[in-house]
Design a protein around this motif. Structure first.
Motif, PDB file in Angstrom:
ATOM      1  N   VAL A   1       3.146  -2.101  -0.589  1.00  0.00           N
ATOM      2  CA  VAL A   1       3.968  -3.190  -1.144  1.00  0.00           C
ATOM      3  C   VAL A   1       5.414  -3.071  -0.674  1.00  0.00           C
ATOM      4  O   VAL A   1       6.058  -4.064  -0.351  1.00  0.00           O
ATOM      5  N   THR A   2       5.918  -1.846  -0.603  1.00  0.00           N
ATOM      6  CA  THR A   2       7.318  -1.645  -0.199  1.00  0.00           C
ATOM      7  C   THR A   2       7.543  -1.873   1.295  1.00  0.00           C
ATOM      8  O   THR A   2       8.682  -1.918   1.738  1.00  0.00           O
ATOM      9  N   ASN A   3       6.474  -2.043   2.058  1.00  0.00           N
ATOM     10  CA  ASN A   3       6.599  -2.317   3.496  1.00  0.00           C
ATOM     11  C   ASN A   3       6.608  -3.807   3.812  1.00  0.00           C
ATOM     12  O   ASN A   3       6.762  -4.182   4.976  1.00  0.00           O
ATOM     13  N   GLN A   4       6.422  -4.653   2.795  1.00  0.00           N
ATOM     14  CA  GLN A   4       6.429  -6.097   3.039  1.00  0.00           C
ATOM     15  C   GLN A   4       7.820  -6.537   3.494  1.00  0.00           C
ATOM     16  O   GLN A   4       8.828  -6.008   3.030  1.00  0.00           O
ATOM     17  N   SER A   5       7.873  -7.493   4.381  1.00  0.00           N
ATOM     18  CA  SER A   5       9.150  -7.925   4.968  1.00  0.00           C
ATOM     19  C   SER A   5      10.111  -8.515   3.934  1.00  0.00           C
ATOM     20  O   SER A   5      11.323  -8.480   4.144  1.00  0.00           O
ATOM     21  N   THR A   6       9.611  -9.027   2.837  1.00  0.00           N
ATOM     22  CA  THR A   6      10.484  -9.630   1.818  1.00  0.00           C
ATOM     23  C   THR A   6      10.867  -8.665   0.700  1.00  0.00           C
ATOM     24  O   THR A   6      11.585  -9.045  -0.221  1.00  0.00           O
ATOM     25  N   PHE A   7      10.387  -7.405   0.761  1.00  0.00           N
ATOM     26  CA  PHE A   7      10.725  -6.391  -0.232  1.00  0.00           C
ATOM     27  C   PHE A   7      12.213  -6.079  -0.140  1.00  0.00           C
ATOM     28  O   PHE A   7      12.744  -5.946   0.938  1.00  0.00           O
ATOM     29  N   PRO A   8      12.949  -5.985  -1.233  1.00  0.00           N
ATOM     30  CA  PRO A   8      12.536  -6.053  -2.617  1.00  0.00           C
ATOM     31  C   PRO A   8      12.767  -7.419  -3.274  1.00  0.00           C
ATOM     32  O   PRO A   8      12.546  -7.548  -4.465  1.00  0.00           O
ATOM     33  N   LYS A   9      13.198  -8.402  -2.488  1.00  0.00           N
ATOM     34  CA  LYS A   9      13.465  -9.718  -3.100  1.00  0.00           C
ATOM     35  C   LYS A   9      12.211 -10.333  -3.692  1.00  0.00           C
ATOM     36  O   LYS A   9      12.251 -10.933  -4.755  1.00  0.00           O
ATOM     37  N   SER A  10      11.102 -10.186  -2.996  1.00  0.00           N
ATOM     38  CA  SER A  10       9.825 -10.658  -3.532  1.00  0.00           C
ATOM     39  C   SER A  10       8.702  -9.915  -2.821  1.00  0.00           C
ATOM     40  O   SER A  10       8.869  -9.467  -1.688  1.00  0.00           O
ATOM     41  N   VAL A  11       7.597  -9.776  -3.506  1.00  0.00           N
ATOM     42  CA  VAL A  11       6.417  -9.143  -2.916  1.00  0.00           C
ATOM     43  C   VAL A  11       5.180  -9.922  -3.332  1.00  0.00           C
ATOM     44  O   VAL A  11       5.182 -10.611  -4.350  1.00  0.00           O
ATOM     45  N   VAL A  12       4.144  -9.789  -2.538  1.00  0.00           N
ATOM     46  CA  VAL A  12       2.847 -10.375  -2.866  1.00  0.00           C
ATOM     47  C   VAL A  12       1.982  -9.217  -3.339  1.00  0.00           C
ATOM     48  O   VAL A  12       1.739  -8.261  -2.593  1.00  0.00           O
ATOM     49  N   TRP A  13       1.567  -9.294  -4.593  1.00  0.00           N
ATOM     50  CA  TRP A  13       0.746  -8.237  -5.171  1.00  0.00           C
ATOM     51  C   TRP A  13      -0.705  -8.442  -4.760  1.00  0.00           C
ATOM     52  O   TRP A  13      -1.208  -9.570  -4.757  1.00  0.00           O
ATOM     53  N   PRO A  14      -1.395  -7.356  -4.396  1.00  0.00           N
ATOM     54  CA  PRO A  14      -2.800  -7.486  -3.974  1.00  0.00           C
ATOM     55  C   PRO A  14      -3.717  -7.822  -5.145  1.00  0.00           C
ATOM     56  O   PRO A  14      -3.399  -7.544  -6.292  1.00  0.00           O
ATOM     57  N   TYR A  15      -4.836  -8.386  -4.806  1.00  0.00           N
ATOM     58  CA  TYR A  15      -5.875  -8.731  -5.771  1.00  0.00           C
ATOM     59  C   TYR A  15      -6.529  -7.442  -6.286  1.00  0.00           C
ATOM     60  O   TYR A  15      -6.886  -6.559  -5.502  1.00  0.00           O
ATOM     61  N   THR A  16      -6.701  -7.340  -7.591  1.00  0.00           N
ATOM     62  CA  THR A  16      -7.354  -6.173  -8.195  1.00  0.00           C
ATOM     63  C   THR A  16      -8.863  -6.379  -8.184  1.00  0.00           C
ATOM     64  O   THR A  16      -9.344  -7.380  -8.704  1.00  0.00           O
ATOM     65  N   PRO A  17      -9.596  -5.430  -7.601  1.00  0.00           N
ATOM     66  CA  PRO A  17     -11.062  -5.552  -7.608  1.00  0.00           C
ATOM     67  C   PRO A  17     -11.606  -5.556  -9.030  1.00  0.00           C
ATOM     68  O   PRO A  17     -11.001  -4.995  -9.949  1.00  0.00           O
ATOM     69  N   GLU A  18     -12.739  -6.164  -9.210  1.00  0.00           N
ATOM     70  CA  GLU A  18     -13.387  -6.213 -10.545  1.00  0.00           C
ATOM     71  C   GLU A  18     -14.349  -5.069 -10.700  1.00  0.00           C
ATOM     72  O   GLU A  18     -14.948  -4.587  -9.826  1.00  0.00           O
TER      73      GLU A  18
END
Length: 94
Positions: A77-94
């Protein structure tokens, strides 16, 4: 003389007025908040499944791979280009 309410936890008192936080202070605070959330998700979602050998063994390979990918995505998550202004959280498996 009464001090007005602090506008945010990042504001500092100069002795006469509240001073707005620097862009660096805001960015540092946002990054810390995101890391805290990521760490919470790792501990509360991933670790309780991955560390339980019986639960892990009962999963099929496809489901195990979903959890492995989820864990990797959280760590990145911290490697995303928009970090730390915004991040896309991954989908949690069921």
């Amino acid at each position: 003389k009464e001090v007005p309410s602090r506008p945010s936890p990042l504001h500092t008192w100069s002795g006469t007025a509240w001073q707005a936080p620097s862009a660096e202070a805001v960015s540092t605070s946002q990054a810390a908040d995101i890391r805290d959330r990521r760490d919470f998700l790792l501990a509360s979602k991933v670790d309780r499944i991955v560390s339980n050998s019986l639960r892990w063994a009962d999963m099929g390979e496809a489901k195990q791979n979903e959890w492995i990918e989820y864990r990797k995505a959280l760590l990145n998550v911290t490697n995303q280009s928009t970090f730390p202004k915004s991040v896309v959280w991954p989908y949690t498996p069921e």
